[in-house]
Each structure stands twice: as C-alpha cells, then as structure tokens.
Motif scaffolding. Structure first.
Motif, PDB file in Angstrom:
ATOM      1  N   UNK A 110      12.376  -5.719   0.657  1.00  0.00           N
ATOM      2  CA  UNK A 110      11.380  -5.423  -0.361  1.00  0.00           C
ATOM      3  C   UNK A 110      10.241  -6.441  -0.275  1.00  0.00           C
ATOM      4  N   UNK A 111       9.393  -6.272   0.724  1.00  0.00           N
ATOM      5  CA  UNK A 111       8.253  -7.177   0.893  1.00  0.00           C
ATOM      6  C   UNK A 111       6.939  -6.474   0.597  1.00  0.00           C
ATOM      7  N   UNK A 112       7.022  -5.287   0.021  1.00  0.00           N
ATOM      8  CA  UNK A 112       5.783  -4.559  -0.263  1.00  0.00           C
ATOM      9  C   UNK A 112       4.916  -5.320  -1.252  1.00  0.00           C
ATOM     10  N   UNK A 113       5.536  -5.925  -2.307  1.00  0.00           N
ATOM     11  CA  UNK A 113       4.747  -6.652  -3.296  1.00  0.00           C
ATOM     12  C   UNK A 113       4.055  -7.863  -2.655  1.00  0.00           C
ATOM     13  N   UNK A 114       4.713  -8.496  -1.705  1.00  0.00           N
ATOM     14  CA  UNK A 114       4.095  -9.634  -1.021  1.00  0.00           C
ATOM     15  C   UNK A 114       2.799  -9.219  -0.348  1.00  0.00           C
ATOM     16  N   UNK A 115       2.861  -8.090   0.360  1.00  0.00           N
ATOM     17  CA  UNK A 115       1.668  -7.633   1.067  1.00  0.00           C
ATOM     18  C   UNK A 115       0.608  -7.139   0.098  1.00  0.00           C
ATOM     19  N   UNK A 116       1.041  -6.491  -0.983  1.00  0.00           N
ATOM     20  CA  UNK A 116       0.087  -6.016  -1.977  1.00  0.00           C
ATOM     21  C   UNK A 116      -0.641  -7.197  -2.634  1.00  0.00           C
ATOM     22  N   UNK A 117       0.144  -8.200  -3.035  1.00  0.00           N
ATOM     23  CA  UNK A 117      -0.486  -9.360  -3.678  1.00  0.00           C
ATOM     24  C   UNK A 117      -1.390 -10.116  -2.716  1.00  0.00           C
ATOM     25  N   UNK A 118      -0.985 -10.205  -1.442  1.00  0.00           N
ATOM     26  CA  UNK A 118      -1.834 -10.884  -0.458  1.00  0.00           C
ATOM     27  C   UNK A 118      -3.132 -10.141  -0.239  1.00  0.00           C
ATOM     28  N   UNK A 119      -3.045  -8.791  -0.139  1.00  0.00           N
ATOM     29  CA  UNK A 119      -4.246  -7.993   0.032  1.00  0.00           C
ATOM     30  C   UNK A 119      -5.151  -8.102  -1.192  1.00  0.00           C
ATOM     31  N   UNK A 120      -4.566  -8.142  -2.377  1.00  0.00           N
ATOM     32  CA  UNK A 120      -5.340  -8.293  -3.603  1.00  0.00           C
ATOM     33  C   UNK A 120      -6.073  -9.649  -3.606  1.00  0.00           C
ATOM     34  N   UNK A 121      -5.353 -10.693  -3.214  1.00  0.00           N
ATOM     35  CA  UNK A 121      -5.966 -12.028  -3.177  1.00  0.00           C
ATOM     36  C   UNK A 121      -7.153 -12.067  -2.218  1.00  0.00           C
ATOM     37  N   UNK A 122      -6.992 -11.457  -1.031  1.00  0.00           N
ATOM     38  CA  UNK A 122      -8.083 -11.442  -0.069  1.00  0.00           C
ATOM     39  C   UNK A 122      -9.261 -10.618  -0.552  1.00  0.00           C
TER      40      UNK A 122
END
Length: 816
Positions: A110-122
C-alpha cells in the motif's frame, strides 16, 4: 500533533486521504495568508519513515510538529500531511510535513498514498526537501528514486510543470566528503528525468527547466547535536527571502495568489486521488527488486573484502602489476557468476537490471586501479623513450630519424602493455592515455629539438662573434676609405661560411623550409648585429679614437719616430694633416654602411669643420645654412646613423679644445729651440756695440795689459760657471737656484784658490808654455769633486782645457 498557542499548524490531509477544507481555511485566516498576494513560499519534506523529518522541520523553521519518541520504538509519527507557518522567516513561508514512506503501518503493498502525497508536494511546493540517510545513497528505495520516477511521469501529464527546487538533505553524514556524494545524487535524478516518458511538447526539455537540484548534508542529531544545530541554523539562512532573485525559489513560475491557495490545493489533491496511473507495481517485481538488491550488495561487499583484490589494489598504487588485466577479469567474473547463481529464480528483468547495476558499481570501484595501471605504463614508457632517444642522439643518429624510430617503437610497446592490462568486462578505452603519452613524447622531442637548435645556434653565433668582433674593431680603428668595403667583404665571407655549416647541421632536424629559412635569416641578422654592435661601441668612444690618432700623427713622423721641434717643421700643415685624419675617422664611424650606397658625410664634415674658406663663408651666412645643424644625414636612414650631424659638430668642438694644448706646446717648443740655437745678438745690437764700444776698444789696443786682466777674469768666471753648474741649478726655479748657489759659492772659490796655490808652488821650467795634461786633469777632477757634477760636453772639456792653459801664465807671473 500538538498545536502551538496561536494555532499556526493544521492537519491538511489525514491518513485516509481526506482533505481538511475547514482546517486550511482557518489556518489561512490565522496566518493572514490572503494578504500576502504572491509574496509567500511553500516548503514540503518527504522521506523514509522515522528519518527525522519532523525534527528537522522543527529546528529549521521553528514549527511544532510532533516528533518520534525514540525510547518507545520506531513507529509512524506523522500521518497524512500536516501544514505549519514558519516563525520569523520572510516572506511568509508554509511548511508541509508528509507522512514517511516505506512505513510498516501501511504495509508492503500500500504505497499509493506515498506517491499521491509526493506528487501533491511537488505540485504545490516551491521547495521540496528530500530527507535521506547518508548510507542510503545509491539505493533505489531509500533515496525515493522509484517514487520520484512515477511522480515525475504523472506530473508531466497531469499538471503544467512549475520550477521547483529539490533539496536533498543527507542526514547523519559520514566521513565521505559531500563533493563525492553530490555528483551521485545529481546523476541519479538526471537518469530518472531522462527515463521518464514526456509529452511531445517536452521531449527535449532538460531537467533544469523544471527543477533546481540542491544537496546539503547534516551531522547526526543524536551523536553530534550541537554540530547538527549549527548546520541547521546555517541552512535556515538560505530560506530568508527565498523567492527573491537568486534565492532558493527565485525563478519559480505559475504561482497561485495567496487568496486562492486553499482552492488550488483542493483541486490538485482531487486530481491526484482520481488518477489511475499511480497503481502499485506487481508484488513479485517488488520482491525481486528488494532481494536482487540485497544479493548485489552482498556480492559488492564480498568483492571489496576480497584479499586478492585488496593486494592488487595496494600494489598498483606504487608500481605496475604484471598480468593486471587477467587477474582483475578473473576476480570480477567470479563475483558476477556468484550473483547469477543466487538470483537465478527471480524476475528476469529485475535480475538483469540489478546485475548491470552491480557490474557498473564493481567497474566503478576498480576503475581507479585501472587508471593507475595505465598511468604506470605511460610513465614507464615515457622514461624508456627518453633514455633510448638520448642514447640514439649520442650515437650520432640523425635527430628526425631517431625521434621517428623511437616514437614508433615505444608507442607499440605501450599498446601491448595496455592490451595486457585491459579488463574483459569493462571495454574501457585507453585512447586518452595513449594520446597523453603521444603528447608527452612530442613535447619531449620538441624540448630536445629546441635545446639542440639553441646549442647549435649559440655555437655558430659564437663563431661569428669571434670571427667578426676583432677584425671589425681593427678596421674601424684604421678608419680609411676602404674600411666599410672591407667590413662588408668580411661580413659576407664569414656569414656565408657560417650559414653553410649551419644549414648542413639543420638538415638532420627535418624542419620545413619556412622554419629553416627563418633560422638562417636569424643567423645572418645576428652577424649584422655583431658588426653594428661593434660599430656602436666604437662610436661611443670615437672622441678617444680621434685624439689618439691626432696624437700619433702629430707627434710622430712618417717613419713613426718621435718629432723633435727644431724650428724647421711646419706645425700648421702637420696639425691640419692630423686633424683631417681624425675627421676621416669621425666620418667613417658616423654611420653604418653595410649596404652598398654612397653618402656625403665625409664631404659635409670636411666643408663644415676643416675647410677654412667654407668656415669663413659659414660665419658670414645665417645659422640655418649650417650643414651640421640637423639630426639626420642625407641618404642615411636614422637606424643606420651612429653619430648625428649635431653630435659630430659637438664632438669636433670638444676634440679641438682637447688637442689645442698639444699644438700650443709644440709651437712653444719650436720657438724655444729657435731661441736656443740663435746665440748671436741681433744685428742692431752688434752695430750698437761697435759704435758705443769704440773708445774702450781703442783703450785696450793702447794698453794690452787690460786685455790680459780681462782674459784672466773671463777664465775665472768660466771656471766658476762650470763648477757651480749655474744653468742646472736655475732649471728648478730662481729661488731654489739662488739658495743652492749661495751654499756652494764660497767652497768653490776656496777650491779654485787652492788649486792656483798648488800650481804656483811648482818649480819653473824653461820649456815653452803649454797645457800640462796632469794639471788639466787635476783641475777637472777638482771641479768634479767640488761641484758634484761631471761635465761630458765638448764645450765643457774645452773650457777646462782653456782654463788650465791660461792659468799657467798667471802663476808664473806671481812667482816673478
């Protein structure tokens, strides 16, 4: 999460991915964000779970994010995304603390939130801090590389990219210098960017167009807390005025006004949540990635600890190792074979990728040793070349032939040695080292050539100097009409001789015609320079030469015998002749005449300085008509002029002044000689004596006894004159002469009386009166003893004899 007393932080997105609309609105009102316009900055941080992100933000920006309690174990502290307002930093800066990646609470799949939050930060941040451990540099997961790759790819398609600063914060920095860590991170980010599929509009867009990459390193917070705080305080200064030109976010684009930040953030998060391109990769791929990475790291560590490799690496630092390539190829092959055996059952794509990475790391590890080996080969080959080249030249071999043969031979030896040192897995190119060796050999050959040519040039220049200096000086000292033709002939002969030998010596250097011609021309110019330099030296002492020539010609006759000024010499003609010869010397040295061409220097000087009629004319004419009132000669270039007309005039004036004394002395000597030789009185004096002395003469004729008395008085005075040496005493001056005579007069008179007494005591004889030889000798001896001066002149001897003759009658008469 504990909030500060003024509620300057908020839970922006919770752990389930719900956007806190009410919380962000209240936060904006609390910090008065709407009043900032475009003057605000957003900073976010991402990184592995429990890597100290919240601790870093709290120390860096003065926030109050909740930190992990290490004594309770390592667990998830931050859930979702928290936002806070930085204290004391201008402009208004917002900080987002993202949930850590790779946390066990969310699980492996379950790493989808990690990528979502990283994309949001960028998407919303101006500056993104990527927190990572120093020992994780080079790892795919720990450095967030796969996460960034996916985020970049989706971001290029979903949003219009903005200029974002990626600041990698290396935590717990080891002894490895930052200068060695930073290139690795930059290279990894560039590789991620190059591998990301981009829209057509951004196919060739470089990474620097959308991202600024910064790298900083911090010491361990637990082990070096004080040093950590000092470094964080220094880093904090970089966030002041971060959006100003030259700041961390000074070139950002597409900034949303502060009043619309809440709505913009909501829409971005909505788009990210609804996007399907952020699905997790397959489970087996993830397992293969992790396991193959572990195996590769084990084999890399095993290779580093390999005893044979360690010995080889240590030895290559100081000397070349025989069989280097074969040994290292064997060690690397063994390491890679072991990896293939252990990773054979994992996913083929991942296995191959990790094997390639392992091979790259191994080759990167051994590459310095390989370069050291090439360096030893290059140095050894160059040293052997120098030795063989010098030996060939010493053996008499031609320079070009020796250089060509030695170069080909030792370049072949270098190629063979490089082939022996090559590593099978590397396929490295040794052409750059070979080119460097070739440059070194060419540089050595050029240096030796330059040295040999310099020696050769110096040798022939020395020969020319010896062959020209002395003869040119002698010719200029003679200074006649044929002086410069003789110098030109001498210069031509010696130059041709030197150029002939020089050209023959240059033929062995195999130089192009242009260079060869330049060197020969330089030698010819040197020969002319020797002559010109010697001419300038003579011109500097021309006045001395002129005075020497004048003195020689004036004081010596045609037979080189010293002149005696007897009164018959024509001093005026002699002076004119000597001065003309000196003027000839001046005219010869006045200009350099190495080129065939006539000039009127001698004529001009003769007319202006020697010719009396011209001098009279010049005196009557105006000063502007003076041919020497100029700084240049007609038909003579200034570069060939040694003595200008004005200088000639000045030199001649000084020459005449300094030689005038010699002429005056000669005239005085001639007049003195005339006076000494003319002993008779003037005719008028003779007539006066005859007229005025007639009565006295008649008296003498009437009374001959007076004549005898006068004659005896004359003899006595003559004897006193000889014995006192009156002319010699007065030679040193009147006063010294009088003093000397006053001391000698009385002894001399007494001596004469004694002699007369001795003569009077002799018996009378009936023989005819004549000069008695013994008396004469005795008288002369007495004169010599009393006066201390022996007269050797004929007149003195005659006077002595006469005084002896006429002394006898006096004595006889006294006896009677």
């Amino acid at each position: 999460m504990d909030q500060g007393p003024k509620c300057c932080s908020t839970h922006l997105i919770d752990g389930d991915g719900t956007f806190n609309v009410a919380g962000i609105d209240a936060f904006m009102k609390e910090v008065k964000l709407s009043e900032c316009g475009l003057s605000y900055a957003v900073v976010s941080i991402m990184g592995p779970q429990s890597s100290g992100k919240s601790t870093l933000l709290n120390h860096l920006f003065g926030t109050n994010f909740r930190e992990m309690d290490a004594f309770k174990g390592r667990s998830q502290t931050t859930k979702g995304i928290w936002m806070a307002h930085c204290a004391g930093i201008e402009p208004c800066t917002l900080v987002m603390d993202l949930e850590g990646t790779d946390g066990r609470e969310r699980g492996e799949d379950d790493t989808a939130f990690e990528k979502q939050s990283a994309l949001f930060a960028l998407a919303v941040s101006d500056i993104v801090l990527i927190n990572m451990w120093c020992h994780d540099i080079g790892r795919e997961q720990a450095a967030n590389k796969p996460l960034l790759k996916t985020v970049f790819q989706v971001m290029m398609r979903l949003f219009s990219p903005r200029k974002t600063t990626l600041m990698f914060v290396i935590r717990d920095k080891t002894r490895t210098p930052l200068e060695n860590l930073e290139p690795v991170l930059r290279e990894d980010i560039q590789k991620i960017w190059d591998s990301v599929p981009k829209p057509k509009a951004h196919k060739e867009t470089p990474l620097s167009e959308f991202f600024n990459v910064e790298v900083v390193a911090l010491s361990s917070y637990e082990e070096k807390e004080e040093q950590f705080k000092e470094q964080v305080a220094s880093l904090r200064q970089r966030f002041f005025h971060s959006i100003a030109p030259g700041g961390l976010a000074g070139d950002r684009r597409g900034v949303v006004p502060a009043s619309g930040f809440s709505f913009s953030a909501q829409q971005i998060w909505k788009i990210i949540k609804e996007n399907k391109d952020l699905d997790l990769p397959a489970h087996k791929v993830m397992v293969a990635t992790v396991r193959c990475e572990e195996i590769a790291n084990e084999k890399l560590a095993s290779f580093v600890a390999n005893e044979e490799w360690c010995e080889l690496d240590e030895a290559i630092q100081t000397r070349p190792v025989s069989g280097f390539g074969k040994k290292l190829t064997s060690i690397l092959g063994t390491c890679l074979s072991e990896y293939d055996m252990e990773a054979t059952y994992f996913d083929g794509g991942v296995r191959s990728a990790k094997r390639k990475q392992l091979e790259e790391k191994l080759l990167q590890l051994v590459q310095p040793a390989f370069h050291s080996m090439l360096g030893h080969i290059r140095t050894g080959t160059l040293d052997k070349f120098k030795e063989a080249f010098d030996k060939a030249l010493s053996g008499g071999e031609g320079f070009s032939v020796a250089a060509h043969n030695c170069t080909e031979s030792f370049m072949s030896q270098f190629d063979e040695a490089c082939s022996d040192a090559s590593i099978q897995q590397a396929h490295w190119d040794s052409s750059k080292v070979r080119e460097k060796l070739q440059r070194d050999i060419d540089a050595h050959v050029a240096a030796v050539r330059a040295a040999k040519l310099s020696e050769l040039t110096t040798l022939y220049e020395k020969k020319l100097n010896e062959a020209l200096s002395g003869p040119v000086e002698a010719l200029l000292d003679g200074a006649g009409d044929d002086t410069w033709p003789a110098i030109r002939k001498l210069l031509r002969r010696e130059t041709e001789s030197a150029v002939s030998g020089f050209s023959a010596a240059l033929s062995s250097f195999d130089m192009d015609e242009q260079t060869n011609g330049k060197m020969i021309a330089s030698l010819e110019d040197y020969a002319r320079g020797v002559v010109e330099s010697k001419a300038k030296e003579e011109a500097a002492r021309v006045l001395i030469r002129m005075k020497d020539r004048f003195a020689t010609l004036f004081s010596q006759d045609s037979d080189s015998m010293p002149r005696v000024w007897t009164g018959k010499e024509d001093i005026r003609a002699i002076t004119k002749m000597a001065r003309s010869a000196s003027l000839k010397l001046l005219s010869v040295i006045a200009a350099i005449r190495l080129d065939d061409g006539a000039d009127n220097i001698e004529k001009t000087l003769a007319v202006a300085l020697v010719d009396t009629r011209s001098g009279a004319t010049t005196n009557k004419s105006s000063t502007s008509d003076d041919p020497l009132a100029s700084s240049t000669w007609e038909e003579v270039s200034p570069s060939k002029t040694l003595i200008t007309p004005v200088q000639c005039k000045s030199l001649w004036r000084q020459f005449k002044m300094e030689t005038e004394y010699t002429v005056t002395q000669a005239i005085a000597a001639q007049e003195a000689s005339k006076r000494n030789n003319n002993w008779l009185p003037p005719p008028w004096a003779i007539v006066a004596l005859v007229v005025l002395g007639f009565n006295e003469f008649m008296t003498l004729l009437r009374n001959p006894l007076y004549l005898g008395v006068i004659f005896v008085a004359f003899l006595l005075v003559k004897a006193l004159w000889v014995q006192l040496d009156i002319s010699g005493e007065f030679r040193n001056g009147a006063l010294p002469g009088l003093l000397a005579l006053s001391t000698k007069f009385l002894p001399t008179v007494m001596n004469l009386l004694r002699k007369l007494a001795e003569e009077g005591q002799k018996p009378a004889t009936t023989e005819p009166l004549r000069n008695h030889p013994l008396a004469a000798r005795s008288f002369q001896s007495g004169v010599t003893n009393n006066s201390g001066f022996s007269s050797t002149g004929s007149s003195d001897v005659t006077s002595s004899e006469n005084s002896s003759e006429y002394s006898s009658p006096l004595i006889h008469e006294k006896r009677k």
